[in-house]
Design a protein around this motif. Sequence first.
Motif, mmCIF file in Angstrom:
data_model
loop_
_atom_site.group_PDB
_atom_site.id
_atom_site.type_symbol
_atom_site.label_atom_id
_atom_site.label_comp_id
_atom_site.label_asym_id
_atom_site.label_seq_id
_atom_site.Cartn_x
_atom_site.Cartn_y
_atom_site.Cartn_z
ATOM 1 N N TRP A 1 0.700 -1.147 0.065
ATOM 2 C CA TRP A 1 0.065 -0.114 0.028
ATOM 3 C C TRP A 1 0.858 1.239 0.044
ATOM 4 N N ASP A 2 0.602 2.019 -0.981
ATOM 5 C CA ASP A 2 1.806 3.276 -1.117
ATOM 6 C C ASP A 2 1.311 4.305 -0.171
ATOM 7 N N PHE A 3 1.878 4.045 0.830
ATOM 8 C CA PHE A 3 1.589 5.190 2.019
ATOM 9 C C PHE A 3 2.087 6.705 1.665
ATOM 10 N N ASP A 4 3.055 6.807 1.247
ATOM 11 C CA ASP A 4 3.606 8.194 0.710
ATOM 12 C C ASP A 4 2.537 8.895 0.025
ATOM 13 N N ARG A 5 2.192 8.149 -1.196
ATOM 14 C CA ARG A 5 1.080 8.727 -2.190
ATOM 15 C C ARG A 5 -0.241 8.911 -1.425
ATOM 16 N N ASN A 6 -0.600 8.122 -0.970
ATOM 17 C CA ASN A 6 -2.032 8.038 -0.158
ATOM 18 C C ASN A 6 -1.843 9.252 0.760
ATOM 19 N N ARG B 1 7.341 9.354 10.113
ATOM 20 C CA ARG B 1 8.251 8.198 9.938
ATOM 21 C C ARG B 1 8.988 7.972 11.469
ATOM 22 N N ARG B 2 9.305 9.140 11.756
ATOM 23 C CA ARG B 2 10.336 9.125 12.811
ATOM 24 C C ARG B 2 9.589 8.689 14.086
ATOM 25 N N LEU B 3 8.147 8.979 14.108
ATOM 26 C CA LEU B 3 7.384 8.423 15.288
ATOM 27 C C LEU B 3 7.314 7.062 15.307
ATOM 28 N N TRP B 4 6.866 6.512 13.943
ATOM 29 C CA TRP B 4 6.748 5.089 13.802
ATOM 30 C C TRP B 4 7.966 4.198 13.983
ATOM 31 N N ARG B 5 8.987 4.809 13.808
ATOM 32 C CA ARG B 5 10.272 4.045 13.918
ATOM 33 C C ARG B 5 10.401 3.885 15.410
ATOM 34 N N ALA B 6 10.169 4.869 16.348
ATOM 35 C CA ALA B 6 10.264 5.069 17.708
ATOM 36 C C ALA B 6 9.221 3.775 18.253
ATOM 37 N N PHE B 7 7.949 4.164 17.624
ATOM 38 C CA PHE B 7 7.013 2.945 18.056
ATOM 39 C C PHE B 7 7.644 1.504 18.050
ATOM 40 N N ASP B 8 8.102 1.349 16.594
ATOM 41 C CA ASP B 8 8.767 -0.175 16.500
ATOM 42 C C ASP B 8 9.555 -0.576 17.580
ATOM 43 N N LEU B 9 10.357 0.713 18.156
ATOM 44 C CA LEU B 9 11.256 0.087 19.065
ATOM 45 C C LEU B 9 10.900 0.231 20.575
ATOM 46 N N GLU C 1 5.331 16.964 3.236
ATOM 47 C CA GLU C 1 6.620 16.684 3.306
ATOM 48 C C GLU C 1 7.144 16.615 4.769
ATOM 49 N N LYS C 2 6.668 17.682 5.715
ATOM 50 C CA LYS C 2 7.065 17.376 7.146
ATOM 51 C C LYS C 2 6.287 16.596 7.806
ATOM 52 N N PHE C 3 4.903 16.376 7.413
ATOM 53 C CA PHE C 3 4.283 15.193 7.882
ATOM 54 C C PHE C 3 4.909 13.872 7.755
ATOM 55 N N ILE C 4 5.349 13.766 6.663
ATOM 56 C CA ILE C 4 5.991 12.482 6.207
ATOM 57 C C ILE C 4 7.256 12.174 7.010
ATOM 58 N N GLU C 5 7.844 13.237 7.377
ATOM 59 C CA GLU C 5 9.414 13.312 8.037
ATOM 60 C C GLU C 5 9.062 12.968 9.469
ATOM 61 N N VAL C 6 8.025 13.690 10.084
ATOM 62 C CA VAL C 6 7.629 13.406 11.623
ATOM 63 C C VAL C 6 6.913 12.027 11.656
#
Length: 230
Positions: free
Chosen positions: A14-19, A53-61, A46-51
């Motif tokens: 599922w193309d998250f960035d485009r959607n 991604r950072r939050l989901w990376r922290a969630f994964d950890l 652009e800023k939303f995708i950046e933020v």
Amino acid sequence: MYKHLFFDLDHTLWDFDRNSAESIAELYEQHRLADLGVPSAEDFSEKFIEVNRRLWRAFDLNELTHAYIRENRFPMVLDALGITDSIGFPDLNEGYLSLLPRKAHLTEAARDLLDYLHGRYDMHIITNGFDDIQALKLVSSDIAHYFTHVVTNEKSGGYKKPDPRIFEFALNIAGANVKESLMIGDNYEADIRGAQSVGLDTVFYNPKGEVVEIPATHDIRHWQELIELL
């Protein structure tokens, strides 16, 4: 060799960035965010995708929760855009979650891949996304029928990739063993390293050619390579 294929969802099929970009653009227009100081829909996305991604990376950890992401990502985006006073802003997260999962864009050639694999393999999803949101994404993009089981951290009892227990849970409910199963995903740490920890063969969907420390069993740039591999 394989009977069961386990896929990640976001950024893999599922193309998250485009959607997400489409949803952000709609929010921008619906709520007249230009009048509230947001420079442009492109800057906002652009800023939303950046933020995000950072939050989901922290969630994964295991550094934060789903609830934290939902409550804080848009205030963090606005802050990053220089908007420190969010008084007068609508509930952007609620609007975003209403729009996003109804988008239908898949990654390049993903539907061709699923059509080819359907009936040849038992296919399943393992995702760290929200249970209700991921279910709606699958329906909206018309790919739910390809998958026998959709495993989320909620369904697995709170485990999430890369925790080996979510992979063990997925194997168990699918009635699959490690030797006949393959994990396919775009997130090296969550999908590949997590699956490797339980002995699964892995396919790193890696269209940007990221160089990693411990290679997956297979590294592909395009879905046609997976078809040829299988």
